[in-house]
Design an enzyme around this catalytic site. Structure first.
Site, PDB file in Angstrom:
ATOM      1  N   ASN A 274       0.847  -1.187   0.000  1.00 45.71           N
ATOM      2  CA  ASN A 274       0.000   0.000   0.000  1.00 45.71           C
ATOM      3  C   ASN A 274       0.892   1.250   0.000  1.00 45.71           C
ATOM      4  OD1 ASN A 274       0.877  -0.204   2.739  1.00 45.71           O
ATOM      5  ND2 ASN A 274      -0.856   1.057   3.347  1.00 45.71           N
ATOM      6  N   CYS A 276       1.952   3.578   2.023  1.00 48.94           N
ATOM      7  CA  CYS A 276       2.966   3.882   3.064  1.00 48.94           C
ATOM      8  C   CYS A 276       3.807   2.691   3.442  1.00 48.94           C
ATOM      9  CB  CYS A 276       2.267   4.436   4.283  1.00 48.94           C
ATOM     10  SG  CYS A 276       1.609   6.064   3.986  1.00 48.94           S
ATOM     11  N   GLU A 278       3.265  -0.222   4.969  1.00 47.43           N
ATOM     12  CA  GLU A 278       3.076  -1.101   6.123  1.00 47.43           C
ATOM     13  C   GLU A 278       2.220  -2.326   5.799  1.00 47.43           C
ATOM     14  OE1 GLU A 278      -0.665   1.338   6.237  1.00 47.43           O
ATOM     15  OE2 GLU A 278       1.433   1.663   5.717  1.00 47.43           O
TER      16      GLU A 278
END
Length: 771
Positions: A274, A276, A278
């Site tokens: 995704n 960012c 994580e």
């Protein structure tokens, strides 16, 4: 009993918290009338919605509300804003889209799916490694392929168009494998200040590549079984590192480690994350996020008996897992493939926030070996509690549909999980295939009382925020870190303890140590930014990534402030405030400095000439007026109207950079044009780009989204000088007023902009580049 830190008479822990709640999470009617009168109404709405999918909602609603009470459990913002509203929205934060098929039909089918997902507000990740490299033969059409970067430009334009239609901001992540023939161009793509502004970009780094870097070996760039060329692995690694050093991108994702550690490696292959980072996810993978607020679970904070209440932590994690599992059944999804993926694997991403504040309260210095040990132990407690809670859910509701006991126990996190947890999973199954993640929590952490974000350090113990009042005036208020505010209430004016540190006090290896400690018991990944000083030598900077690899991290993102990326780590005195909104328009001096730019729209017979004149206010050069001239009389009316409107906005002062964003987002339904190798969606967008060039050159724009011109390109300024009734007098470009320090928020104009958790965000208004 954990500490009670609420100020008397208020459920909000800081004034900014109520502002964030009102702007982002409070349910309001179509006319703006608040339907959530208090924050308790918000908690009740969310708890009731999630409990509605339970067999006994009357039992679970009060327990869910108790978990939300006091900001102890913080579901991601999309859940808080959407659950129980009656709106057809997704409650999931992030998606990785389907594999892009290497054909024109496959590419544009994927683009359509991306648009539908972004329209629903989802952040998306894409692996462009499946697209053939630039120059490769396209059989049957007698042409050469344009390569993945050209199609990323199309995605970029799509995202900008979706945003211009008023959709909630959603971010995009683009990844490319380290062995793709176009990897070198991908690494440097965002050095072009106008390109891929809607994307974060990361390189998928494999184990063999890291081994080749270590041994100084050769590296083949391959597509479709064909070796296009062979390069030195260290040369590519240094190119990646140098671009990251100078431009803050790309990040790196250790993709082989991600797949090797994946609990579901027997059922899926991950090729992207995704936005960012994580959540590494398979094609059409979807995940929801939520965080346990560790700062609310410390007993006797700053006292001799300060410690984390482990019993309270286990109980809160168990309720949070059930709540998030219920979201899987409650949520809508933009695409049916995403719904199928979510419900067959029931992936959740439970994490923590307020870690640095909790460390402060228990007397540990962030970044120290003792703090890393405490973090590792705490995340182990979270993982144990989450897995055991999911086993209990499996007993009650059944395991996730793709569960295979022997394969599951042999993979990923489960291979090193405690024996009692493994035996419980073997006997009863598990409801959720993966359970833990450390997500960006910037906005919900502000909402929860300005607690430290995720596992990031405290950025600043306090800062000043300017608040716009209903009458147009502004007042200043101090925004204090949550733990620091608690210290003040308990100890008054006593100096902060020596173990209290901020991001400016840490070494890069302090960051790596904390990320690696948390990663050990997180089955997905971690969104974190390793902030490094501007003067760090390149060789030492490169060592940070090697340390992240050696420490077991699944990825690495750094931020080095410089003239290109902006000095967001500066805590020096902020620039003088802009003219207030109630001030009258600025008067025009007799002479102004400016520049003229030539714009030729493809297919147009005549060029346009765009002149931007500037005024100097408080030592800062800022735009004052715009003129657009063209021999094409069909353009006359709208160009005059446009220049008058833009000039009126510029003369009012304040934050005016939004004009550029609005122009660049205009989409012409008849089609845009390719200019300089980039897709421009309309002639108005082209005008916006020219104005943006000027604002960058004069130093008015200074942000991560407004980089300097790429190396090797000419300056965009055609001519600079003074313009008055006597005519034009040329002056050297270097006479322009220097750019102000720091970075301004594109939403509110505040200089409290930070790069944390892999995301550019504003601590004043909660604006985030990541959604």
């Amino acid at each position: 009993m954990a500490n009670d830190q609420n100020p008397i008479g208020s459920r909000f822990l800081a004034p900014i918290s109520e502002s964030i709640w009102d702007m982002k999470y409070r349910l309001k009617g179509p006319d703006g009338t608040p339907l959530d009168v208090t924050v308790e109404d918000t908690w009740r709405r969310v708890a009731r919605a999630l409990a509605s999918v339970e067999a006994q909602p009357e039992v679970w609603e009060p327990r869910f509300q108790a978990a939300l009470d006091g900001f102890r459990f913080l579901p991601a913002g999309r859940i808080v804003a959407g659950a129980g509203t009656g709106r057809s929205v997704t409650l999931f934060n992030c998606f990785v889209m389907g594999t892009i098929q290497d054909s024109m039909a496959g590419i544009f089918d994927a683009l359509k799916e991306a648009a539908l997902t972004m329209q629903a507000g989802g952040g998306i990740g894409y692996d462009f490694s499946t697209l053939r490299p630039r120059g490769a033969e396209v059989k049957g059409v007698g042409a050469d392929a344009s390569g993945p970067l050209s199609f990323m430009d199309v995605w970029d334009a799509m995202c900008r168009t979706i945003m211009s239609a008023g959709s909630r901001r959603g971010a995009m992540m683009a990844v490319l494998r380290c062995d793709h023939p176009d990897i070198e161009d991908f690494v440097t793509a965002k050095q072009d200040p106008a390109r891929l502004r809607m994307f974060n970009v990361s390189v998928l780094v494999t184990d063999p590549f890291m081994e080749a870097v270590r041994s100084d070996g050769d590296w083949d760039l391959v597509f479709g079984g064909r070796v296009y060329r062979t390069i030195r692995a260290r040369d590519l690694w240094d190119r990646i590192m140098r671009s990251t050093y100078d431009f803050a991108e790309p990040g790196v994702i250790f993709i082989d480690r991600i797949n090797r550690e994946n609990n579901l490696r027997y059922a899926e292959t991950i090729a992207a994350t995704n936005p960012c980072g994580e959540q590494p996810l398979p094609p059409y993978g979807a995940c929801l996020l939520g965080s346990v607020n560790l700062s609310r679970l410390v007993r006797d904070p700053f006292g001799p008996g300060a410690q984390l209440d482990e019993g309270d932590l286990r109980d809160l994690v168990a309720v949070a897992v059930r709540m998030m599992d219920d979201v899987v059944d409650l949520s809508r999804f933009p695409l049916p493939q995403q719904a199928e993926e979510a419900r067959t694997k029931r992936r959740i991403g439970l994490g923590v926030t307020g870690l640095a504040d909790a460390l402060m309260m228990v007397g540990l210095r962030y970044g120290s070996e003792e703090a890393a040990d405490w973090t590792r132990a705490t995340m182990r407690q979270v993982a144990r509690a989450a897995y055991l809670a999911s086993v209990d859910l499996a007993k009650e509701k059944g395991p996730f549909p793709l569960f295979d006991a022997e394969k599951y126990l042999a993979s990923g996190t489960m291979s090193r999980m405690d024996k009692d947890v493994r035996e419980a999973v073997r006997a009863h199954g598990i409801r959720n295939a993966l359970l833990t993640s450390i997500a960006p929590t910037g906005t919900i952490s502000l909402y929860a009382g300005n607690v430290s974000s995720g596992i990031e350090p405290v950025f600043a113990t306090a800062y000043t925020r300017k608040v716009l009042m209903p009458d147009g005036s502004r007042r200043e208020e101090e925004v204090v870190d949550h733990a620091v505010a608690l210290w003040r209430r308990l100890r008054g004016a006593a100096p902060l303890p020596d173990h209290v540190v901020t991001a400016q006090d840490l070494t890069p290896m302090d960051h790596v140590r904390m990320q690696a400690a948390a990663q050990e018991w997180v089955d997905s990944s971690i969104s974190k930014t390793i902030n490094v000083p501007a003067d760090i030598p390149f060789e030492e900077f490169r060592d940070v990534y090697q340390a992240a690899w050696d420490g077991g991290c699944k990825g690495c993102t750094t931020y080095r402030p410089n003239a290109v990326t902006g000095s967001v780590l500066s805590v020096a005195e902020a620039p003088k405030p802009e003219p207030k909104a109630e001030d009258p328009p600025m008067e025009r001096p007799e002479e102004l400095e400016g520049a003229t730019y030539k714009l030729r729209w493809p297919g147009s017979e005549h060029a346009m000439y765009i002149t931007v004149n500037d005024i100097v206010v408080d030592g800062r050069r800022r735009p004052f007026e715009v003129f657009i001239n063209s021999k094409n009389m069909e353009h006359y009316a709208w160009t005059v109207a446009l220049t008058r409107m833009i000039s009126a906005v510029f003369r009012r002062g304040g934050e005016v950079a939004f004009v550029v964003d609005e122009l660049k987002a205009v989409f012409d339904p008849r089609g845009g044009a390719w200019m300089g190798g980039k897709y421009v969606p309309s002639i108005l967008a082209a005008i916006g780009i020219e104005i943006e060039k000027h604002l960058k050159h004069t130093g008015f724009l200074d942000s991560a989204a407004s980089l300097v011109e790429p190396q090797g390109t000419a300056t965009p300024v055609v001519r600079t000088g003074k313009f008055d009734d006597a005519g034009w007098e040329e002056t050297p470009a270097q006479d322009a007023v220097a750019a102000p320090p720091g970075m301004a928020c594109p939403s509110c104009g505040s200089y409290e902009v930070r790069v944390q958790e892999g995301c550019l965000s504003c601590a004043t208004c909660g604006f985030s580049r990541c959604g």
